[in-house]
Design an enzyme around this catalytic site. Structure first.
Site, PDB file in Angstrom:
ATOM      1  N   HIS A  43       0.855  -1.175   0.000  1.00  0.00           N
ATOM      2  CA  HIS A  43       0.000   0.000   0.000  1.00  0.00           C
ATOM      3  C   HIS A  43       0.895   1.230   0.000  1.00  0.00           C
ATOM      4  CE1 HIS A  43      -3.731  -2.142   0.497  1.00  0.00           C
ATOM      5  NE2 HIS A  43      -3.298  -2.760   1.591  1.00  0.00           N
TER       6      HIS A  43
ATOM      7  N   CYS B 252      -0.113   2.400  -4.369  1.00  0.00           N
ATOM      8  CA  CYS B 252      -0.898   3.612  -4.607  1.00  0.00           C
ATOM      9  C   CYS B 252      -0.053   4.840  -4.281  1.00  0.00           C
ATOM     10  CB  CYS B 252      -2.159   3.616  -3.741  1.00  0.00           C
ATOM     11  SG  CYS B 252      -3.414   2.419  -4.255  1.00  0.00           S
TER      12      CYS B 252
END
Length: 346
Positions: free
Chosen positions: A192, A235
């Site tokens: 992430h 991301c």
């Protein structure tokens, strides 16, 4: 003439873009009368079909096979020579469709334009799997890809921040310990993230700038003038691009002897899976869209392209991938940052 032109086109279609450029350069020097002029090549030989037509009408038989043979010899494409050195009328020879171009297959004088990757290729592969469905597939695909590109890799799964930084430091120090043996370095970080950071399994953030700095020319002398490639699958924010509707038809997816100074940051190539501040795409079954596209492009084309051209093709696949989050269409585009000074061919 039509048969000759067809055979010429078959050969030219196998060559990489760089080989085609070298083909035209070498063609100007071939000692076979009448020689092609640079103007003829520029006006009529810009495409493979145009070049095949030009060669067929300019040289005819048996001069055309002699010319092609001379050029292919200088290109070091021995795999294509047999067809042109045999009886011109014999069409039973099959031209190989996929020839993996190695970085050591140089055209004379071309060495200065490429990094020498004859040394050891070292890679660091980190993946946070927790709460990232599809991450196992990403790891499998990346391990396969690294193996095909002849990398020795260090695996790091679900580390916390301290463990990741310790392992990266150990990896970097290991490179410095064998500095004369290193050809290049590739670091893949899958987790992430948000803009400028990746997140560990416990939520702690690691600055990407700090990671990049660990391998700069000051901290990692083993990588002076050697490619440092970073693949970041994370991301870069929360924004989602739903794309825009278009009426257009879909595109086809196809050791130096004297001291010198270097910038602190040089010979880097960094690839991000999405634009700044935006989400990246990952499917719970097939894995990350960028990683899947990378492996599919490599399976189809091998290592025939410079890394920037390779990821341009990957980006074409990514841009035209249909993806939905919570029933909303989401589009992304890869972002490349480069301070490379030469070409990289794996």
């Amino acid at each position: 003439m039509e048969d000759l032109q067809s055979r010429l086109q078959e050969t030219l279609d196998v060559l990489s873009p760089q080989e085609l450029r070298n083909f035209r350069v070498i063609l100007k020097t071939v000692d076979e009368m009448p020689r092609l002029s640079p103007l003829q090549l520029e006006l009529e030989g810009g495409s493979t079909s145009g070049l095949a037509r030009l060669l067929a009408k300019h040289y005819y038989l048996p001069a055309a096979p002699r010319v092609v043979t001379k050029v292919l010899q200088q290109l070091r494409r021995a795999d294509l020579l047999q067809r042109w050195q045999s009886d011109p009328a014999a069409d039973s020879q099959v031209i190989p469709r996929k020839i993996l171009k190695r970085s050591r297959d140089f055209v004379d004088g071309d060495e200065l334009d490429r990094y020498d990757l004859s040394g050891r290729r070292k890679a660091f592969l980190m993946c946070v799997k927790k709460n990232r469905p599809g991450a196992d597939q990403d790891v499998k695909l990346m391990k396969d890809w690294l193996g095909q590109c002849h990398f020795e890799y260090t695996l790091c799964i679900d580390p916390d921040k301290e463990e990741l930084l310790e392992k990266l430091t150990s990896f970097r120090d290991g490179l410095n310990g064998i500095k004369n043996e290193i050809g290049c370095c590739l670091i893949t970080l899958m987790s992430h993230g948000e803009n400028g950071f990746i997140k560990m399994e416990d939520g702690d953030r690691v600055s990407l700038e700090n990671v990049f700095e660990m391998f700069n020319n000051k901290n990692c002398p083993a990588l002076h003038e050697k490619p440092k490639i970073f693949i970041i699958q994370a991301c870069r924010g929360e924004r989602r691009d739903n794309g825009v509707e278009t009426d257009d038809e879909p595109m086809d997816s196809d050791d130096v002897s004297e001291k010198k100074r270097l910038p602190t940051f040089s010979d880097y190539f960094i690839i991000y899976p999405t634009q700044a501040d935006h989400v990246a795409l990952r499917h719970p079954r097939t894995g990350s869209v960028m990683i899947e596209a990378m492996t599919n492009v490599f399976k189809q084309y091998g290592n025939r392209w410079h890394i920037a051209d390779f990821f341009t093709k990957v980006n074409n696949r990514v841009v035209h991938t249909e993806f939905h989050l919570q029933e909303e269409p989401i589009k992304v585009s890869l972002v490349m940052e480069s301070t490379l000074t030469k070409f990289v061919y794996f």
